[in-house]
Design a protein around this motif. Structure first.
Motif, mmCIF file in Angstrom:
data_model
loop_
_atom_site.group_PDB
_atom_site.id
_atom_site.type_symbol
_atom_site.label_atom_id
_atom_site.label_comp_id
_atom_site.label_asym_id
_atom_site.label_seq_id
_atom_site.Cartn_x
_atom_site.Cartn_y
_atom_site.Cartn_z
ATOM 1 N N ASP A 43 39.237 23.095 32.764
ATOM 2 C CA ASP A 43 38.088 22.185 32.820
ATOM 3 C C ASP A 43 38.411 20.961 33.672
ATOM 4 O O ASP A 43 37.677 20.608 34.598
ATOM 5 C CB ASP A 43 37.706 21.723 31.404
ATOM 6 C CG ASP A 43 36.478 22.442 30.885
ATOM 7 O OD1 ASP A 43 35.940 23.298 31.607
ATOM 8 O OD2 ASP A 43 36.066 22.149 29.752
ATOM 9 N N ASN A 100 36.823 20.301 37.437
ATOM 10 C CA ASN A 100 35.711 19.355 37.329
ATOM 11 C C ASN A 100 35.441 18.638 38.654
ATOM 12 O O ASN A 100 36.367 18.152 39.286
ATOM 13 C CB ASN A 100 36.034 18.320 36.243
ATOM 14 C CG ASN A 100 34.901 17.350 36.024
ATOM 15 O OD1 ASN A 100 33.730 17.685 36.218
ATOM 16 N ND2 ASN A 100 35.239 16.134 35.628
ATOM 17 N N ARG A 117 35.445 30.907 34.752
ATOM 18 C CA ARG A 117 34.628 30.275 33.705
ATOM 19 C C ARG A 117 34.505 28.776 33.938
ATOM 20 O O ARG A 117 33.410 28.204 33.802
ATOM 21 C CB ARG A 117 35.248 30.555 32.332
ATOM 22 C CG ARG A 117 35.044 31.983 31.852
ATOM 23 C CD ARG A 117 35.807 32.241 30.562
ATOM 24 N NE ARG A 117 35.793 33.659 30.227
ATOM 25 C CZ ARG A 117 36.788 34.305 29.631
ATOM 26 N NH1 ARG A 117 37.912 33.640 29.315
ATOM 27 N NH2 ARG A 117 36.683 35.597 29.349
ATOM 28 N N LYS A 170 31.088 26.692 34.904
ATOM 29 C CA LYS A 170 30.694 25.566 34.049
ATOM 30 C C LYS A 170 30.462 24.296 34.862
ATOM 31 O O LYS A 170 29.534 23.526 34.583
ATOM 32 C CB LYS A 170 31.787 25.328 33.002
ATOM 33 C CG LYS A 170 31.529 24.132 32.097
ATOM 34 C CD LYS A 170 32.655 23.964 31.083
ATOM 35 C CE LYS A 170 32.437 22.724 30.222
ATOM 36 N NZ LYS A 170 33.539 22.562 29.231
ATOM 37 N N HIS A 171 31.278 24.093 35.894
ATOM 38 C CA HIS A 171 31.199 22.853 36.678
ATOM 39 C C HIS A 171 30.413 23.020 37.975
ATOM 40 O O HIS A 171 30.495 22.178 38.868
ATOM 41 C CB HIS A 171 32.619 22.342 36.952
ATOM 42 C CG HIS A 171 33.309 21.853 35.713
ATOM 43 N ND1 HIS A 171 32.957 20.688 35.080
ATOM 44 C CD2 HIS A 171 34.307 22.408 34.968
ATOM 45 C CE1 HIS A 171 33.723 20.514 34.012
ATOM 46 N NE2 HIS A 171 34.549 21.549 33.921
ATOM 47 N N ASP A 192 27.210 36.594 35.482
ATOM 48 C CA ASP A 192 27.115 35.132 35.438
ATOM 49 C C ASP A 192 25.756 34.677 35.960
ATOM 50 O O ASP A 192 25.253 35.196 36.953
ATOM 51 C CB ASP A 192 28.238 34.522 36.292
ATOM 52 C CG ASP A 192 28.117 33.014 36.386
ATOM 53 O OD1 ASP A 192 28.205 32.353 35.339
ATOM 54 O OD2 ASP A 192 27.907 32.509 37.507
ATOM 55 N N SER A 227 25.107 31.277 36.538
ATOM 56 C CA SER A 227 25.237 29.880 36.960
ATOM 57 C C SER A 227 24.962 29.692 38.450
ATOM 58 O O SER A 227 24.824 28.563 38.915
ATOM 59 C CB SER A 227 26.654 29.374 36.661
ATOM 60 O OG SER A 227 27.592 29.979 37.547
#
Length: 346
Positions: free
Chosen positions: A73, A77, A113, A117-118, A177, A179
Motif C-alpha cells: 500500500d 500509493n 492489488r 487500489k491506488h 479487476d 478498477s
C-alpha cells in the motif's frame, strides 16, 4: 502538470537498475522498492553513477518485501505507473517446488492489488521466456508471444513453472479487476549487457564463469540473448504506448546461439582470456545423468537439446523497438566485468 511517478520493484536488480536509469534520464520521478534500504541505497547509488546518472533527486527508496502483503500500500500509493521486475529469489536447491512457485504468484498479486487500489494507470510485469517455451518438445517454428509454457508436460523445471503461473495469475487478475488497471508484460530471453556493480543477475554468471575458467565443457543449450538496455527500453515502451495495453512482448534479438558460440564470441573479442574459455560441449546424456545427483544442474539439464528459436516481430512492428545484436550484448557484459574488476587476466 505534475511529474509522473513510476514505482520500480526490486531496484538493485540487474534489469530494474537499467529501467531506473532510463526512467530518470527520461524525466520521471522514480520510487523503487528494496527489502533493506540501509543495505541497498549505496549499491543503487553506485549503479546509477556507473551508468552516468549523477542527479538522483528524482529517485527515492521504500522498504517492501514481496513475501509481505502489508508493504505494498505504502510502496505504490500515488504512483502513476508500476514496473515490476522483482521476483522472490529462487532457491534451486528446494525440497518442494511450491517453495519457488507460491512466493512468485503471491508477490505478483500483492503488487497488482495495491496498484488497482491506488488507481495506477498501468503495470508492466517482467515475466520471462520461461513462461513461453517450456514443455514444447516438438516445436519447429520460432516462439512468439502467443505461446505459453505447457506445464502438463513432464520435465518442466519449477522455475519455469513459477514464471508461467505468476504471469497467468496476473492476466487472470486483470480479467476480473474492475478498477481500470492496465497490464503489459515483457518476457526476456537470457539478458546480457553491462553490469553496473558486482551485484548482477544469474544470466551474467555464465559470462563470468567462462572468463574465469570455471566451465571447461559447456552444455548443448541454445538460447536467445538480449541486451539489458534494450529490455529496459522495451519496458518503457510497454508502459507508455497505448497499443501495448493487454499485450505480451518477447524481448529477444531473434538470434539463437549455443553456449559454445557465446564462448567463441568472447574468445574473438577478448583473446587474452582465450585460455580460460570453454572449447568443447558436454554430451546431453552425461549432463542429464549428472543432474540427477546435483540439483544445481537440473534447470540447465531440463533445457539441454531443446529448440530455442524466437521472434521479436511483435515488439519491433507494434512498438518500434530495435534491439542491439546478441554479440554486442555479450561483449558488453564481459567488458563491464573487466572494467569493474570482477574478472581479470592472471
Amino acid at each position: 502538470m505534475s511529474q509522473s511517478l513510476v514505482v520500480v520493484t526490486g531496484g538493485s536488480g540487474f534489469i530494474a537498475s537499467h529501467i531506473i536509469v532510463q526512467l530518470l534520464q527520461a524525466g520521471y520521478a522514480v520510487r523503487t522498492t528494496v527489502r533493506n534500504i540501509e543495505k541497498k541505497r549505496p549499491l543503487i547509488e553506485q549503479m546509477m553513477h556507473q551508468a552516468g546518472v549523477t542527479d538522483l533527486s528524482n529517485l527515492s527508496l521504500v522498504a517492501a518485501d514481496l513475501t509481505n502483503p502489508d508493504h505494498w500500500d505504502d510502496a505504490i500509493n500515488s504512483a502513476d505507473y508500476v514496473i515490476h521486475p522483482a521476483s522472490p529469489t529462487p532457491t534451486l536447491n528446494f525440497k518442494d517446488e511450491r517453495e519457488m512457485i507460491e512466493p512468485a504468484i503471491n508477490g505478483v498479486l500483492y503488487v497488482l492489488r495495491a496498484a488497482a487500489k491506488h488507481h495506477v494507470k498501468r503495470v508492466v510485469l517482467t515475466s520471462a521466456y520461461g513462461a513461453i517455451f517450456a514443455g514444447h518438445r516438438d516445436q519447429t517454428t520460432p516462439f512468439t508471444e502467443k505461446d505459453w509454457s505447457d506445464l502438463t508436460q513432464p520435465g518442466v523445471h519449477p522455475y519455469q513453472k513459477s514464471k508461467t503461473m505468476s504471469e497467468r495469475a496476473a492476466w487472470d487478475f486483470i480479467k476480473h479487476d474492475d478498477s481500470g488497471l492496465q497490464l503489459a508484460t515483457v518476457n526476456p530471453v537470457a539478458v546480457m549487457g553491462p553490469v553496473l556493480a558486482d551485484d548482477y543477475s544469474h544470466s551474467n554468471i555464465q559470462i563470468k564463469d567462462y572468463l574465469t575458467g570455471k566451465t571447461p565443457p559447456v552444455p548443448k543449450v541454445d538460447s536467445g540473448y538480449v541486451d539489458v538496455r534494450d529490455v529496459a527500453s522495451l519496458h518503457l515502451l510497454a508502459m507508455t504506448r497505448p497499443e501495448a495495453n493487454g499485450q505480451r512482448f518477447l524481448a529477444t534479438t531473434g538470434e539463437t546461439l549455443s553456449m559454445l558460440e557465446v564462448a567463441n564470441i568472447l574468445c574473438e573479442a577478448f583473446p587474452a582470456f582465450a585460455h580460460k574459455l570453454p572449447k568443447h560441449e558436454i554430451p546431453t546424456a552425461a549432463l542429464k545423468l549428472a543432474a540427477k545427483a546435483d540439483p544445481m544442474l537440473k534447470m540447465v539439464a531440463s533445457v539441454a537439446g531443446t529448440y530455442a528459436e524466437t521472434s521479436n516481430e511483435k515488439a519491433v512492428t507494434l512498438l518500434g523497438w530495435h534491439p542491439r545484436s546478441a554479440r554486442e550484448a555479450i561483449i558488453a557484459t564481459a567488458q563491464s566485468m573487466i572494467d569493474l574488476g570482477i574478472v581479470s587476466v592472471d
